[in-house]
Design a protein around this motif. Structure first.
Motif, PDB file in Angstrom:
ATOM      1  N   LEU A  76       0.795  -1.233  -0.094  1.00 17.33           N
ATOM      2  CA  LEU A  76       0.207   0.082  -0.065  1.00 17.33           C
ATOM      3  C   LEU A  76       0.827   1.321  -0.116  1.00 17.33           C
ATOM      4  O   LEU A  76       0.618   2.071  -0.557  1.00 17.33           O
ATOM      5  N   ILE A  77       2.047   1.194   0.897  1.00 18.97           N
ATOM      6  CA  ILE A  77       2.694   2.485   0.926  1.00 18.97           C
ATOM      7  C   ILE A  77       3.209   2.764  -0.726  1.00 18.97           C
ATOM      8  O   ILE A  77       3.273   4.009  -1.014  1.00 18.97           O
ATOM      9  N   MET A  87      -6.574   3.745  -5.608  1.00 23.22           N
ATOM     10  CA  MET A  87      -8.052   4.169  -5.422  1.00 23.22           C
ATOM     11  C   MET A  87      -8.740   3.306  -4.528  1.00 23.22           C
ATOM     12  O   MET A  87      -9.645   3.657  -3.956  1.00 23.22           O
ATOM     13  N   LEU A  88      -8.292   1.955  -4.388  1.00 21.53           N
ATOM     14  CA  LEU A  88      -8.834   1.202  -3.547  1.00 21.53           C
ATOM     15  C   LEU A  88      -8.330   1.467  -2.068  1.00 21.53           C
ATOM     16  O   LEU A  88      -9.317   1.549  -1.164  1.00 21.53           O
ATOM     17  N   SER A  89      -7.341   2.132  -1.858  1.00 17.95           N
ATOM     18  CA  SER A  89      -6.794   2.560  -0.501  1.00 17.95           C
ATOM     19  C   SER A  89      -7.720   3.541  -0.308  1.00 17.95           C
ATOM     20  O   SER A  89      -7.740   3.837   0.981  1.00 17.95           O
ATOM     21  N   ILE A  90      -8.319   4.576  -1.096  1.00 17.99           N
ATOM     22  CA  ILE A  90      -9.418   5.527  -0.530  1.00 17.99           C
ATOM     23  C   ILE A  90     -10.443   4.836   0.296  1.00 17.99           C
ATOM     24  O   ILE A  90     -10.880   5.377   1.215  1.00 17.99           O
ATOM     25  N   LEU A 148      -2.760   3.136   8.306  1.00 17.15           N
ATOM     26  CA  LEU A 148      -1.543   3.923   8.533  1.00 17.15           C
ATOM     27  C   LEU A 148      -0.416   3.799   7.337  1.00 17.15           C
ATOM     28  O   LEU A 148      -0.216   4.942   6.709  1.00 17.15           O
ATOM     29  N   ALA A 149      -0.656   2.774   6.654  1.00 15.11           N
ATOM     30  CA  ALA A 149      -0.005   2.471   5.246  1.00 15.11           C
ATOM     31  C   ALA A 149      -0.493   3.656   4.138  1.00 15.11           C
ATOM     32  O   ALA A 149       0.449   4.131   3.411  1.00 15.11           O
ATOM     33  N   CYS A 150      -1.787   3.545   4.003  1.00 15.79           N
ATOM     34  CA  CYS A 150      -2.426   4.427   3.249  1.00 15.79           C
ATOM     35  C   CYS A 150      -2.033   5.941   3.364  1.00 15.79           C
ATOM     36  O   CYS A 150      -1.804   6.470   2.354  1.00 15.79           O
ATOM     37  N   LEU A 151      -2.127   6.254   4.783  1.00 12.54           N
ATOM     38  CA  LEU A 151      -1.777   7.618   5.061  1.00 12.54           C
ATOM     39  C   LEU A 151      -0.430   7.940   4.824  1.00 12.54           C
ATOM     40  O   LEU A 151      -0.096   8.989   4.163  1.00 12.54           O
ATOM     41  N   ILE A 152       0.600   6.932   5.082  1.00 11.08           N
ATOM     42  CA  ILE A 152       1.922   7.266   4.752  1.00 11.08           C
ATOM     43  C   ILE A 152       2.286   7.286   3.140  1.00 11.08           C
ATOM     44  O   ILE A 152       3.034   8.368   2.938  1.00 11.08           O
ATOM     45  N   GLY A 153       1.596   6.553   2.346  1.00  9.97           N
ATOM     46  CA  GLY A 153       1.705   6.633   1.083  1.00  9.97           C
ATOM     47  C   GLY A 153       1.145   7.729   0.362  1.00  9.97           C
ATOM     48  O   GLY A 153       1.712   8.610  -0.486  1.00  9.97           O
ATOM     49  N   PHE A 154       0.032   8.166   0.622  1.00  7.36           N
ATOM     50  CA  PHE A 154      -0.658   9.259   0.336  1.00  7.36           C
ATOM     51  C   PHE A 154      -0.002  10.488   0.603  1.00  7.36           C
ATOM     52  O   PHE A 154       0.180  11.631  -0.185  1.00  7.36           O
TER      53      PHE A 154
END
Length: 306
Positions: free
Chosen positions: A48-49, A124-127, A171-177
């Motif tokens: 995800l990151i 997009m799925l991470s959203i 957390l991984a989504c937030l870090i990546g974005f």
């Protein structure tokens, strides 16, 4: 339709392979719990990151995807609560029914998203992960606190907030974005490392889903599992479709909303039911039912949305 079938078939075959491995004990049963923890805390966050840090998403797509999935999930949760007097279920059984209606298995969605659209699809799925995972966790824990056969030390909604705040997928989504928004590069060593780790997540997670299938519990609870599956795999996607249309989503963004809304019941529902006084065997049966039915309904919904 052939393209969709070809992309989803490996997903379902890996799930069935995991069931066969567990059923015939080709691998010791002790393999699965640490494999699931490794996937949850290391492999999927790495995937995800990397994917979200590379994302180039327009703001209208972000809010449209999040809004459609959040609202559809909240509506189905409200509908499940409204059905409680009609179902005539004991409190513990209703908590598992409630989870079966709203909690998605994100693992099952990540693989086809990557196969269909690559890193952009995963981003997009991470959203959807950010919009839905905190919501369903808070709702599920609240319902279990109210109607579950609680025990000393049972989690409360406030404890659920803290768990969501340290959820590795969130957390991984937030870090990546965040990395993408700041235009930061992970470098020539970290990026390939996370790529390699992320690729390992796909087969292990799906086989773990298959290893968790429980047919005796499904047969014992087939009617109630069927009702929850109707809400999860028919009502929720239909609502998400209507809301995505209302948000004027098109193309890939629209299909991602449909894909995320068609995911079967999360395997973590069983763990939560067991920890907080829900009906764990019923949850296991529902997970099995929704996973098997999703092999058909996911294909049909995605074909219709193409």
């Amino acid at each position: 339709m052939l393209v969709v079938f070809q992309a989803l078939t490996p997903v379902f075959l890996l799930i069935l392979m995991g069931y066969a491995i567990k059923r015939y004990r080709w691998i010791d049963d002790g393999f699965w719990p640490p494999a699931e923890r490794l996937t949850y805390f290391v492999l999927f966050p790495a995937l995800l990151i990397v994917s979200t840090s590379r994302a180039d998403l327009a703001s209208d797509q972000v809010w449209g995807i999040a809004g459609a999935l959040f609202a559809a999930t909240l509506i189905v949760a409200t509908l499940a609560l409204a059905l409680k007097p009609l179902l005539g279920l004991p409190g513990a059984a209703f908590t598992s029914f409630f989870q079966g209606a709203i909690r998605p298995n994100t693992y099952v969605g990540m693989v086809p998203a990557f196969l269909f659209w690559g890193d952009d699809g995963l981003a997009m799925l991470s959203i959807g992960v950010l919009a839905v995972v905190p919501l369903v966790n808070l709702l599920s824990v609240t319902v279990l606190v109210i109607w579950g056969d609680g025990h000393e030390g049972a989690r409360t909604p406030m404890k659920a907030v803290r768990e969501v705040a340290r959820n590795p997928l969130v957390l991984a989504c937030l870090i990546g974005f965040g990395l993408g928004a700041l235009d930061l590069n992970l470098g020539p060593v970290i990026t390939p490392l996370l790529d390699i780790l992320g690729r390992a997540a796909l087969p292990i997670a799906l086989m773990a889903v298959g290893a968790g299938l429980d047919f005796p519990d499904l047969l014992a609870n087939r009617w109630l599992a069927g009702k929850a599956t109707i809400l999860k795999l028919l009502a929720l996607p239909a609502l998400a479709w209507a809301l995505a249309t209302a948000f004027e989503l098109e193309g890939q963004a629209f299909q991602v909303v449909v894909l995320y809304s068609t995911l079967p019941m999360s395997a973590s529902s069983y763990v939560l039911a067991r920890e907080m006084g829900g009906d764990a065997p019923l949850a296991a049966g529902m997970i099995t039912a929704s996973t098997l039915v999703a092999m058909v309904t996911m294909t049909l919904w995605i074909v219709l949305s193409a």
